[in-house]
Design a protein around this motif. Sequence first.
Motif, PDB file in Angstrom:
ATOM      1  N   GLN A 132      58.718  64.297  68.537  1.00 39.51           N
ATOM      2  CA  GLN A 132      58.278  62.905  68.524  1.00 39.51           C
ATOM      3  C   GLN A 132      56.835  62.768  68.035  1.00 39.51           C
ATOM      4  O   GLN A 132      56.515  61.828  67.296  1.00 39.51           O
ATOM      5  N   LEU A 133      55.977  63.694  68.434  1.00 42.14           N
ATOM      6  CA  LEU A 133      54.597  63.676  67.948  1.00 42.14           C
ATOM      7  C   LEU A 133      54.544  63.837  66.430  1.00 42.14           C
ATOM      8  O   LEU A 133      53.775  63.155  65.746  1.00 42.14           O
ATOM      9  N   ARG A 134      55.340  64.763  65.907  1.00 45.79           N
ATOM     10  CA  ARG A 134      55.373  64.986  64.451  1.00 45.79           C
ATOM     11  C   ARG A 134      55.892  63.764  63.713  1.00 45.79           C
ATOM     12  O   ARG A 134      55.360  63.373  62.680  1.00 45.79           O
ATOM     13  N   LEU A 135      56.961  63.154  64.250  1.00 47.40           N
ATOM     14  CA  LEU A 135      57.502  61.956  63.609  1.00 47.40           C
ATOM     15  C   LEU A 135      56.485  60.827  63.601  1.00 47.40           C
ATOM     16  O   LEU A 135      56.330  60.117  62.592  1.00 47.40           O
ATOM     17  N   GLU A 136      55.783  60.651  64.696  1.00 43.35           N
ATOM     18  CA  GLU A 136      54.763  59.609  64.762  1.00 43.35           C
ATOM     19  C   GLU A 136      53.639  59.885  63.770  1.00 43.35           C
ATOM     20  O   GLU A 136      53.137  58.978  63.112  1.00 43.35           O
ATOM     21  N   ARG A 137      53.243  61.147  63.650  1.00 47.74           N
ATOM     22  CA  ARG A 137      52.200  61.522  62.694  1.00 47.74           C
ATOM     23  C   ARG A 137      52.642  61.221  61.258  1.00 47.74           C
ATOM     24  O   ARG A 137      51.867  60.704  60.458  1.00 47.74           O
ATOM     25  N   LEU A 138      53.893  61.499  60.944  1.00 50.35           N
ATOM     26  CA  LEU A 138      54.403  61.190  59.606  1.00 50.35           C
ATOM     27  C   LEU A 138      54.421  59.682  59.364  1.00 50.35           C
ATOM     28  O   LEU A 138      54.104  59.223  58.267  1.00 50.35           O
ATOM     29  N   ARG A 139      54.766  58.909  60.395  1.00 51.57           N
ATOM     30  CA  ARG A 139      54.731  57.446  60.257  1.00 51.57           C
ATOM     31  C   ARG A 139      53.308  56.951  59.992  1.00 51.57           C
ATOM     32  O   ARG A 139      53.080  56.067  59.180  1.00 51.57           O
ATOM     33  N   GLN A 140      52.342  57.539  60.688  1.00 49.57           N
ATOM     34  CA  GLN A 140      50.945  57.147  60.497  1.00 49.57           C
ATOM     35  C   GLN A 140      50.463  57.488  59.093  1.00 49.57           C
ATOM     36  O   GLN A 140      49.707  56.719  58.488  1.00 49.57           O
ATOM     37  N   LEU A 141      50.889  58.618  58.587  1.00 47.02           N
ATOM     38  CA  LEU A 141      50.430  59.052  57.258  1.00 47.02           C
ATOM     39  C   LEU A 141      50.945  58.161  56.140  1.00 47.02           C
ATOM     40  O   LEU A 141      50.352  58.124  55.065  1.00 47.02           O
ATOM     41  N   ARG A 142      52.033  57.432  56.385  1.00 46.11           N
ATOM     42  CA  ARG A 142      52.554  56.515  55.358  1.00 46.11           C
ATOM     43  C   ARG A 142      51.557  55.422  55.023  1.00 46.11           C
ATOM     44  O   ARG A 142      51.605  54.845  53.940  1.00 46.11           O
ATOM     45  N   ASP A 143      50.660  55.120  55.959  1.00 46.88           N
ATOM     46  CA  ASP A 143      49.692  54.045  55.759  1.00 46.88           C
ATOM     47  C   ASP A 143      48.296  54.556  55.421  1.00 46.88           C
ATOM     48  O   ASP A 143      47.355  53.776  55.357  1.00 46.88           O
ATOM     49  N   HIS A 144      48.143  55.844  55.217  1.00 53.47           N
ATOM     50  CA  HIS A 144      46.838  56.445  54.975  1.00 53.47           C
ATOM     51  C   HIS A 144      46.718  56.784  53.484  1.00 53.47           C
ATOM     52  O   HIS A 144      47.435  57.651  52.980  1.00 53.47           O
ATOM     53  N   PRO A 145      45.821  56.108  52.748  1.00 53.66           N
ATOM     54  CA  PRO A 145      45.732  56.307  51.294  1.00 53.66           C
ATOM     55  C   PRO A 145      45.531  57.765  50.867  1.00 53.66           C
ATOM     56  O   PRO A 145      46.161  58.221  49.911  1.00 53.66           O
ATOM     57  N   ALA A 146      44.681  58.493  51.554  1.00 49.71           N
ATOM     58  CA  ALA A 146      44.443  59.888  51.167  1.00 49.71           C
ATOM     59  C   ALA A 146      45.706  60.726  51.339  1.00 49.71           C
ATOM     60  O   ALA A 146      46.009  61.590  50.513  1.00 49.71           O
ATOM     61  N   ALA A 147      46.460  60.473  52.397  1.00 49.58           N
ATOM     62  CA  ALA A 147      47.701  61.212  52.625  1.00 49.58           C
ATOM     63  C   ALA A 147      48.732  60.874  51.551  1.00 49.58           C
ATOM     64  O   ALA A 147      49.457  61.749  51.080  1.00 49.58           O
ATOM     65  N   LEU A 148      48.783  59.606  51.163  1.00 50.49           N
ATOM     66  CA  LEU A 148      49.701  59.204  50.089  1.00 50.49           C
ATOM     67  C   LEU A 148      49.334  59.885  48.780  1.00 50.49           C
ATOM     68  O   LEU A 148      50.202  60.347  48.039  1.00 50.49           O
ATOM     69  N   ALA A 149      48.043  59.961  48.487  1.00 48.59           N
ATOM     70  CA  ALA A 149      47.590  60.621  47.264  1.00 48.59           C
ATOM     71  C   ALA A 149      47.917  62.119  47.309  1.00 48.59           C
ATOM     72  O   ALA A 149      48.384  62.680  46.306  1.00 48.59           O
ATOM     73  N   ASP A 150      47.694  62.754  48.444  1.00 48.01           N
ATOM     74  CA  ASP A 150      48.021  64.176  48.579  1.00 48.01           C
ATOM     75  C   ASP A 150      49.506  64.420  48.367  1.00 48.01           C
ATOM     76  O   ASP A 150      49.911  65.378  47.704  1.00 48.01           O
ATOM     77  N   ARG A 151      50.318  63.549  48.935  1.00 45.45           N
ATOM     78  CA  ARG A 151      51.768  63.725  48.793  1.00 45.45           C
ATOM     79  C   ARG A 151      52.208  63.526  47.352  1.00 45.45           C
ATOM     80  O   ARG A 151      53.028  64.283  46.831  1.00 45.45           O
ATOM     81  N   ALA A 152      51.654  62.508  46.696  1.00 46.72           N
ATOM     82  CA  ALA A 152      51.995  62.262  45.293  1.00 46.72           C
ATOM     83  C   ALA A 152      51.566  63.445  44.423  1.00 46.72           C
ATOM     84  O   ALA A 152      52.312  63.882  43.539  1.00 46.72           O
ATOM     85  N   PHE A 153      50.386  63.977  44.685  1.00 42.53           N
ATOM     86  CA  PHE A 153      49.902  65.129  43.935  1.00 42.53           C
ATOM     87  C   PHE A 153      50.826  66.333  44.129  1.00 42.53           C
ATOM     88  O   PHE A 153      51.190  67.019  43.169  1.00 42.53           O
ATOM     89  N   ALA A 154      51.226  66.587  45.376  1.00 43.57           N
ATOM     90  CA  ALA A 154      52.118  67.712  45.666  1.00 43.57           C
ATOM     91  C   ALA A 154      53.468  67.529  44.975  1.00 43.57           C
ATOM     92  O   ALA A 154      54.035  68.495  44.450  1.00 43.57           O
ATOM     93  N   GLN A 155      53.969  66.305  44.946  1.00 42.25           N
ATOM     94  CA  GLN A 155      55.244  66.036  44.274  1.00 42.25           C
ATOM     95  C   GLN A 155      55.148  66.332  42.778  1.00 42.25           C
ATOM     96  O   GLN A 155      56.049  66.927  42.197  1.00 42.25           O
ATOM     97  N   ILE A 156      54.048  65.925  42.169  1.00 44.86           N
ATOM     98  CA  ILE A 156      53.857  66.176  40.734  1.00 44.86           C
ATOM     99  C   ILE A 156      53.669  67.666  40.468  1.00 44.86           C
ATOM    100  O   ILE A 156      54.255  68.225  39.535  1.00 44.86           O
ATOM    101  N   LEU A 157      52.861  68.308  41.287  1.00 46.43           N
ATOM    102  CA  LEU A 157      52.534  69.713  41.074  1.00 46.43           C
ATOM    103  C   LEU A 157      53.719  70.635  41.354  1.00 46.43           C
ATOM    104  O   LEU A 157      54.028  71.525  40.567  1.00 46.43           O
TER     105      LEU A 157
END
Length: 75
Positions: free
Chosen positions: A39-64
């Motif tokens: 549950q803690l991990r799921l909540e953390r993932l939900r929080q990261l959806r709204d965090h611009p730096a986390a979104l950028a990191d995820r997009a970069f990882a997807q491209i790379l």
Amino acid sequence: ATVISLATLDRFLDEGLRLLHEICTVPNLAEADFERVRQLRLERLRQLRDHPAALADRAFAQILYQDHPYAQPGQ
């Protein structure tokens, strides 16, 4: 690999080593603990959806990394 360490004062060394031994040899892996961490991990993932730096990191990882498991978030 698993790395286990202990930081303690000298006067607590025996008790610390006893606890470390117990943790390593007789772990208490209760289902409720797994669910709590899940549950803690799921909540953390939900929080990261709204965090611009986390979104950028995820997009970069997807491209790379594209379809490689490294492209998945590790938080």
